[in-house]
Design a protein around this motif. Sequence first.
Motif, PDB file in Angstrom:
ATOM      1  N   MET A 382     -34.428   0.014 -29.009  1.00 43.77           N
ATOM      2  CA  MET A 382     -33.867  -1.173 -29.645  1.00 43.77           C
ATOM      3  C   MET A 382     -33.341  -2.147 -28.603  1.00 43.77           C
ATOM      4  N   GLN A 383     -32.685  -1.640 -27.571  1.00 46.84           N
ATOM      5  CA  GLN A 383     -32.181  -2.506 -26.517  1.00 46.84           C
ATOM      6  C   GLN A 383     -33.317  -3.217 -25.800  1.00 46.84           C
ATOM      7  N   ASN A 384     -34.407  -2.481 -25.524  1.00 47.01           N
ATOM      8  CA  ASN A 384     -35.556  -3.107 -24.878  1.00 47.01           C
ATOM      9  C   ASN A 384     -36.151  -4.193 -25.758  1.00 47.01           C
ATOM     10  N   GLU A 385     -36.234  -3.920 -27.054  1.00 45.78           N
ATOM     11  CA  GLU A 385     -36.783  -4.905 -27.972  1.00 45.78           C
ATOM     12  C   GLU A 385     -35.897  -6.146 -28.043  1.00 45.78           C
ATOM     13  N   LEU A 386     -34.575  -5.934 -28.053  1.00 50.02           N
ATOM     14  CA  LEU A 386     -33.648  -7.064 -28.079  1.00 50.02           C
ATOM     15  C   LEU A 386     -33.766  -7.900 -26.815  1.00 50.02           C
ATOM     16  N   SER A 387     -33.888  -7.234 -25.667  1.00 48.51           N
ATOM     17  CA  SER A 387     -34.041  -7.970 -24.403  1.00 48.51           C
ATOM     18  C   SER A 387     -35.313  -8.798 -24.412  1.00 48.51           C
ATOM     19  N   HIS A 388     -36.392  -8.210 -24.940  1.00 50.81           N
ATOM     20  CA  HIS A 388     -37.650  -8.934 -24.994  1.00 50.81           C
ATOM     21  C   HIS A 388     -37.557 -10.142 -25.919  1.00 50.81           C
ATOM     22  N   LEU A 389     -36.938  -9.967 -27.064  1.00 50.44           N
ATOM     23  CA  LEU A 389     -36.797 -11.076 -28.007  1.00 50.44           C
ATOM     24  C   LEU A 389     -35.916 -12.181 -27.425  1.00 50.44           C
ATOM     25  N   LYS A 390     -34.868 -11.818 -26.704  1.00 57.78           N
ATOM     26  CA  LYS A 390     -34.025 -12.827 -26.075  1.00 57.78           C
ATOM     27  C   LYS A 390     -34.803 -13.610 -25.017  1.00 57.78           C
ATOM     28  N   TYR A 391     -35.650 -12.901 -24.292  1.00 61.25           N
ATOM     29  CA  TYR A 391     -36.482 -13.584 -23.299  1.00 61.25           C
ATOM     30  C   TYR A 391     -37.436 -14.567 -23.978  1.00 61.25           C
ATOM     31  N   VAL A 392     -38.051 -14.135 -25.073  1.00 65.32           N
ATOM     32  CA  VAL A 392     -38.955 -15.009 -25.814  1.00 65.32           C
ATOM     33  C   VAL A 392     -38.210 -16.237 -26.337  1.00 65.32           C
ATOM     34  N   ASN A 393     -37.015 -16.031 -26.842  1.00 62.21           N
ATOM     35  CA  ASN A 393     -36.233 -17.155 -27.369  1.00 62.21           C
ATOM     36  C   ASN A 393     -35.887 -18.161 -26.269  1.00 62.21           C
ATOM     37  N   ARG A 394     -35.557 -17.660 -25.074  1.00 63.76           N
ATOM     38  CA  ARG A 394     -35.254 -18.556 -23.969  1.00 63.76           C
ATOM     39  C   ARG A 394     -36.473 -19.400 -23.607  1.00 63.76           C
ATOM     40  N   LEU A 396     -38.985 -20.214 -25.629  1.00 59.83           N
ATOM     41  CA  LEU A 396     -39.219 -21.169 -26.704  1.00 59.83           C
ATOM     42  C   LEU A 396     -38.234 -22.324 -26.637  1.00 59.83           C
ATOM     43  N   TYR A 397     -36.990 -22.014 -26.319  1.00 57.46           N
ATOM     44  CA  TYR A 397     -35.964 -23.057 -26.224  1.00 57.46           C
ATOM     45  C   TYR A 397     -36.292 -24.021 -25.069  1.00 57.46           C
ATOM     46  N   ALA A 398     -36.670 -23.470 -23.928  1.00 52.94           N
ATOM     47  CA  ALA A 398     -37.010 -24.318 -22.786  1.00 52.94           C
ATOM     48  C   ALA A 398     -38.204 -25.206 -23.108  1.00 52.94           C
ATOM     49  N   TYR A 399     -39.183 -24.660 -23.784  1.00 52.65           N
ATOM     50  CA  TYR A 399     -40.362 -25.439 -24.150  1.00 52.65           C
ATOM     51  C   TYR A 399     -39.991 -26.570 -25.108  1.00 52.65           C
ATOM     52  N   ALA A 400     -39.138 -26.272 -26.128  1.00 57.06           N
ATOM     53  CA  ALA A 400     -38.745 -27.289 -27.100  1.00 57.06           C
ATOM     54  C   ALA A 400     -37.934 -28.406 -26.441  1.00 57.06           C
ATOM     55  N   VAL A 401     -36.991 -28.034 -25.572  1.00 51.80           N
ATOM     56  CA  VAL A 401     -36.187 -29.046 -24.886  1.00 51.80           C
ATOM     57  C   VAL A 401     -37.060 -29.926 -24.002  1.00 51.80           C
ATOM     58  N   ASP A 402     -38.000 -29.314 -23.300  1.00 53.04           N
ATOM     59  CA  ASP A 402     -38.867 -30.077 -22.412  1.00 53.04           C
ATOM     60  C   ASP A 402     -39.745 -31.049 -23.199  1.00 53.04           C
ATOM     61  N   GLU A 424     -43.658 -11.147 -36.386  1.00 58.07           N
ATOM     62  CA  GLU A 424     -42.853 -12.157 -37.080  1.00 58.07           C
ATOM     63  C   GLU A 424     -41.369 -11.925 -36.903  1.00 58.07           C
ATOM     64  N   ARG A 425     -40.971 -11.143 -35.907  1.00 60.38           N
ATOM     65  CA  ARG A 425     -39.558 -10.795 -35.751  1.00 60.38           C
ATOM     66  C   ARG A 425     -38.841 -11.692 -34.770  1.00 60.38           C
ATOM     67  N   ILE A 426     -39.454 -12.789 -34.337  1.00 60.73           N
ATOM     68  CA  ILE A 426     -38.802 -13.707 -33.417  1.00 60.73           C
ATOM     69  C   ILE A 426     -37.615 -14.336 -34.122  1.00 60.73           C
ATOM     70  N   LEU A 427     -36.454 -14.295 -33.481  1.00 60.99           N
ATOM     71  CA  LEU A 427     -35.227 -14.821 -34.078  1.00 60.99           C
ATOM     72  C   LEU A 427     -34.996 -16.213 -33.560  1.00 60.99           C
ATOM     73  N   PHE A 428     -34.852 -17.174 -34.469  1.00 65.87           N
ATOM     74  CA  PHE A 428     -34.581 -18.542 -34.072  1.00 65.87           C
ATOM     75  C   PHE A 428     -33.113 -18.787 -34.215  1.00 65.87           C
TER      76      PHE A 428
END
Length: 428
Positions: A382-394, A396-402, A424-428
Amino acid sequence: MEVVITSECSGQLWNTCIWEPLTGTTLRTFKGGISGSQSLCVVGGDYLIASIKDKPIIQVWALNRQDQITTKMIMPGIIQVLVISPCNNFCVGALSEQLLVWQLSTGKLVASLRRHYQNVSDVKFTADSSRFVSAGAEGLVLLWSLDTVLHSKECEPDSTWSDHSLPVTGLHVTKSLIQPLAFSVSLDQTCKIRDLNTGRTLFNIQFGQPLRSVVVDHAEESCYVGSQEGKIYRIDLLDPPRGVEQMVDETASRKMFVGHEKAVTCLSVSMDGCHLLSGSDDESARVWDMASGQCVRILAHRGPLTNAFFAPRYKHLDTDKFHPRVIINTFEKKRHDGQLNADSDTNVQLLMRCPPLMESLECQPNSLLGKSEGQASSDEMMQNELSHLKYVNRQLYAYAVDKILNGDTTKKNIRQVNKKNVGERILF
């Protein structure tokens, strides 16, 4: 749009009544016992909760079910005062000189405070639910930190004021988050204004008769004080005196509301700041126009008023469907241990501090995920999955801001995300 909620001592027709303030039309009534003074509250726009006068019972009604008791809780004694925190997470009740704090969602008795020497007369929360003020018949006014109360076995008040010489009969705490003020009135004919951040007494206003209630308008421009003889005084807060002491009489008051024949025990200001509601022992509630000082509506009752206040016209008053946002469990009669258990302590931290979801899961994986020895591997996954999802969110956020800031001129390369792993588990 607003409504008026009242209760009175006779209980002949109902326990609580909801009125349309300007026409005097009865919108809804709730039966079952008699609500005590300062003990009727609305919880999240979903429920009415009240302690019953002369009986060790707390009753809860759903706002959409007329004349039907939803829950009846048996208490260890008669609850004189009952108040709900603005965040709708905690309830404070006064049992004689003792203060009891419950968590609404679990019903757990999370704190029991004994610092008053006589019966508690009133309790009020600050707007951010972080502190509450209690007043007693011995003249004490105490300021409590809710966080300290929840996490300390032996708790002392943050501030103690003992400058009232007779019982304190009314409290009001302003809604300011920067500099909240506490107003207290007493039978010693004084109204005292205190700064909750510094603990200093800013003003001491002397009247010519005992006082029973106090309220301040939302703009904090005027203070309204109800007296034992039925008069309501208006004090201008924008023109304070040079000194701490001030004397107010009928000639010095810029405006006075006259109409009640007995003590004014309840005061409330409408959300638009145009009307003042007063409840009295003369068996009537009155709606006043604040600009002119004229009474625009009299709501007749069959006994002295115990509670009267303005409230928003909640959606549950106009529908039969019931979808509550707040959970209320039966309150515990006694505290089983000296402190919160691990599960409830975690819940309190989440309710009080409201950390972001990802950070709370990362910081408290053991308590939130129910970790045991046989679950270590699943927790690591679960911790690994959370770390991966946080990385994905970062990413996505950088892409949207840019894209927003630079438009089509961006030349940054965004690492591709493996959709098969993320799904479909990406958290926005």
